[in-house]
Design a protein around this motif. Structure first.
Motif, PDB file in Angstrom:
ATOM      1  N   PRO A  81      36.350  -1.814 -32.967  1.00 18.52           N
ATOM      2  CA  PRO A  81      35.042  -2.404 -33.298  1.00 18.52           C
ATOM      3  C   PRO A  81      33.884  -1.796 -32.508  1.00 18.52           C
ATOM      4  O   PRO A  81      32.773  -1.679 -33.033  1.00 18.52           O
ATOM      5  CB  PRO A  81      35.224  -3.878 -32.944  1.00 18.52           C
ATOM      6  CG  PRO A  81      36.329  -3.913 -31.949  1.00 18.52           C
ATOM      7  CD  PRO A  81      37.234  -2.806 -32.325  1.00 18.52           C
ATOM      8  N   LEU A  82      34.131  -1.393 -31.255  1.00 21.59           N
ATOM      9  CA  LEU A  82      33.045  -0.829 -30.444  1.00 21.59           C
ATOM     10  C   LEU A  82      32.596   0.531 -30.979  1.00 21.59           C
ATOM     11  O   LEU A  82      31.394   0.810 -31.057  1.00 21.59           O
ATOM     12  CB  LEU A  82      33.489  -0.708 -28.991  1.00 21.59           C
ATOM     13  CG  LEU A  82      33.628  -2.031 -28.227  1.00 21.59           C
ATOM     14  CD1 LEU A  82      34.226  -1.796 -26.847  1.00 21.59           C
ATOM     15  CD2 LEU A  82      32.274  -2.733 -28.111  1.00 21.59           C
ATOM     16  N   LEU A  83      33.558   1.380 -31.338  1.00 25.82           N
ATOM     17  CA  LEU A  83      33.199   2.675 -31.899  1.00 25.82           C
ATOM     18  C   LEU A  83      32.560   2.535 -33.268  1.00 25.82           C
ATOM     19  O   LEU A  83      31.578   3.228 -33.591  1.00 25.82           O
ATOM     20  CB  LEU A  83      34.438   3.573 -31.980  1.00 25.82           C
ATOM     21  CG  LEU A  83      35.037   4.017 -30.638  1.00 25.82           C
ATOM     22  CD1 LEU A  83      36.327   4.806 -30.862  1.00 25.82           C
ATOM     23  CD2 LEU A  83      34.030   4.874 -29.866  1.00 25.82           C
ATOM     24  N   LEU A  84      33.120   1.639 -34.082  1.00 28.26           N
ATOM     25  CA  LEU A  84      32.548   1.407 -35.400  1.00 28.26           C
ATOM     26  C   LEU A  84      31.129   0.859 -35.293  1.00 28.26           C
ATOM     27  O   LEU A  84      30.220   1.273 -36.026  1.00 28.26           O
ATOM     28  CB  LEU A  84      33.435   0.435 -36.187  1.00 28.26           C
ATOM     29  CG  LEU A  84      32.964   0.088 -37.612  1.00 28.26           C
ATOM     30  CD1 LEU A  84      32.886   1.355 -38.465  1.00 28.26           C
ATOM     31  CD2 LEU A  84      33.900  -0.938 -38.254  1.00 28.26           C
ATOM     32  N   GLY A  85      30.932  -0.057 -34.357  1.00 26.28           N
ATOM     33  CA  GLY A  85      29.598  -0.618 -34.163  1.00 26.28           C
ATOM     34  C   GLY A  85      28.598   0.436 -33.713  1.00 26.28           C
ATOM     35  O   GLY A  85      27.436   0.439 -34.152  1.00 26.28           O
ATOM     36  N   THR A  86      29.039   1.354 -32.850  1.00 25.61           N
ATOM     37  CA  THR A  86      28.156   2.426 -32.395  1.00 25.61           C
ATOM     38  C   THR A  86      27.766   3.334 -33.544  1.00 25.61           C
ATOM     39  O   THR A  86      26.592   3.730 -33.678  1.00 25.61           O
ATOM     40  CB  THR A  86      28.848   3.250 -31.290  1.00 25.61           C
ATOM     41  OG1 THR A  86      29.195   2.389 -30.198  1.00 25.61           O
ATOM     42  CG2 THR A  86      27.943   4.357 -30.786  1.00 25.61           C
ATOM     43  N   VAL A  87      28.742   3.658 -34.396  1.00 27.96           N
ATOM     44  CA  VAL A  87      28.453   4.507 -35.562  1.00 27.96           C
ATOM     45  C   VAL A  87      27.456   3.818 -36.482  1.00 27.96           C
ATOM     46  O   VAL A  87      26.512   4.438 -37.010  1.00 27.96           O
ATOM     47  CB  VAL A  87      29.746   4.848 -36.311  1.00 27.96           C
ATOM     48  CG1 VAL A  87      29.431   5.563 -37.627  1.00 27.96           C
ATOM     49  CG2 VAL A  87      30.641   5.731 -35.456  1.00 27.96           C
TER      50      VAL A  87
END
Length: 351
Positions: A81-87
């Motif tokens: 979720p953190l990487l997806l949120g950053t993207v």
């Protein structure tokens, strides 16, 4: 909620934002100068958002993902979720930020997209590039900070060792002087009061004049003269002491009590062990920041098979020189009836 930002973070993100802006402005100057100022205003607006997102990613999201945990599966679950949120923030979020700028007449639309997906993809391209740029510069910045910290640690370690050596040398010097006074008092010599007075002068100098990093050469000569006078009280007229100097500037700075160990060594391990015709010859020369200090003293008959051994005073002096100067030479030579120590220092090579 207020997010704490320390000084290093402010410095890094300010510099990284400036570097990112200058990189794009250079590209605009090369490719299109007609609308340069419009692009400049757009980049300033975009950078407020990009710096904030990069800060959140590198200071919060990435440490959370890479934190050591008992089960690596927890890191994987958090990373998704953190990487997806950053993207999403660097694509749809950046596009939304652009639209806000347009509505506020801060951002000028210089590009026409055929669809929302094309617009978002274009923004994501720039957002991901910023992430790579900030990540690379952050790595370099952290490496430089680590080098500086290591250098500072090395300096502090050397200073601590130097202070320790001084704390060894000064009591060692004082102990030998007290032994001299004890010998006079034991023999009920009339010179004992004078020796105590001279000792008080030495103590006053050591307490109030040697706490700094440097003293003038004339002060070092004064304390050397007082020490020699104190030592001479123990001997009769058979002891010959010759001191001469050739110094172009008596105000030149040297570390306090740097020369005393060689003089002390000449009396303690030379004159005191010589039964016939004891002598000490001392020569100090300082010209154009080049110091030469030669101390020669009498010794008993010497066997060529023996080796010159350094006592604690000379050993400490050698280590102090290693910490204080990059260009120096300390040598000792033993002959049949005398011992000589030679110290050469380029005073300009002080670290």
């Amino acid at each position: 909620m207020k997010i704490p930002i320390d000084k290093d973070q402010r410095v890094f993100y300010s510099r990284a934002a400036l570097g990112w802006t200058l990189l794009w402005l250079f590209t605009y100057l090369v490719n299109d100068t007609e609308i340069f100022f419009l692009r400049f205003a757009n980049e300033i607006w975009r950078n407020f958002y990009l710096v904030a997102i990069n800060f959140l990613f590198f200071e919060f999201a990435l440490p959370c993902i890479t934190k050591k945990r008992k089960y690596i599966l927890v890191n994987i679950i958090l990373a998704i979720p953190l990487l997806l949120g950053t993207v999403l923030l660097l694509s749809y979020g950046l596009y939304a930020w652009r639209q806000v700028g347009i509505q506020l007449h801060i951002y000028t639309a210089l590009r026409t997209d055929t669809s929302l997906s094309d617009a978002v993809a274009f923004q994501m391209q720039g957002g991901i590039m910023s992430l790579l740029f900030f990540g690379f510069t952050r790595h370099i910045y952290a490496y430089q900070k680590l080098k500086q910290a290591a250098q500072q640690l090395r300096i502090e370690k050397q200073e601590a060792e130097l202070n320790y050596l001084k704390s060894q040398t000064n009591p060692h010097f004082l102990f030998n002087t007290l032994n001299n006074i004890y010998s006079l008092a034991r023999d009920k010599s009339e010179l004992a009061p004078e020796s105590i007075l001279r000792l008080s002068q030495l103590l006053r100098f050591m307490l109030y004049e040697t706490s700094g990093e440097f003293i003038a050469i004339e002060q070092e000569l004064k304390i050397m003269s007082d020490y020699i006078a104190l030592e001479k009280l123990r001997y009769d007229e058979t002891l010959r002491v010759n001191v001469n100097h050739n110094i172009d500037d008596m105000k030149q700075a040297i570390p306090p009590l740097l020369l005393i160990p060689l003089v002390e060594n000449a009396f303690k391990h030379g004159v005191s062990e010589t039964r016939h015709q004891p002598f000490v010859d001392i020569h100090l020369s300082v010209k154009e920041r080049q110091l030469a200090f030669i101390v020669k003293n009498s010794t008993e008959e010497f066997s060529g098979e023996q080796r010159v051994k350094e006592n604690i005073g000379l050993s400490n002096l050698r280590r102090q020189l290693e910490l204080l100067y990059t260009d120096y030479q300390l040598s000792a030579k033993q002959s049949e009836s005398d011992f000589s120590a030679t110290l050469q220092i380029n005073l300009a090579s002080h670290v």
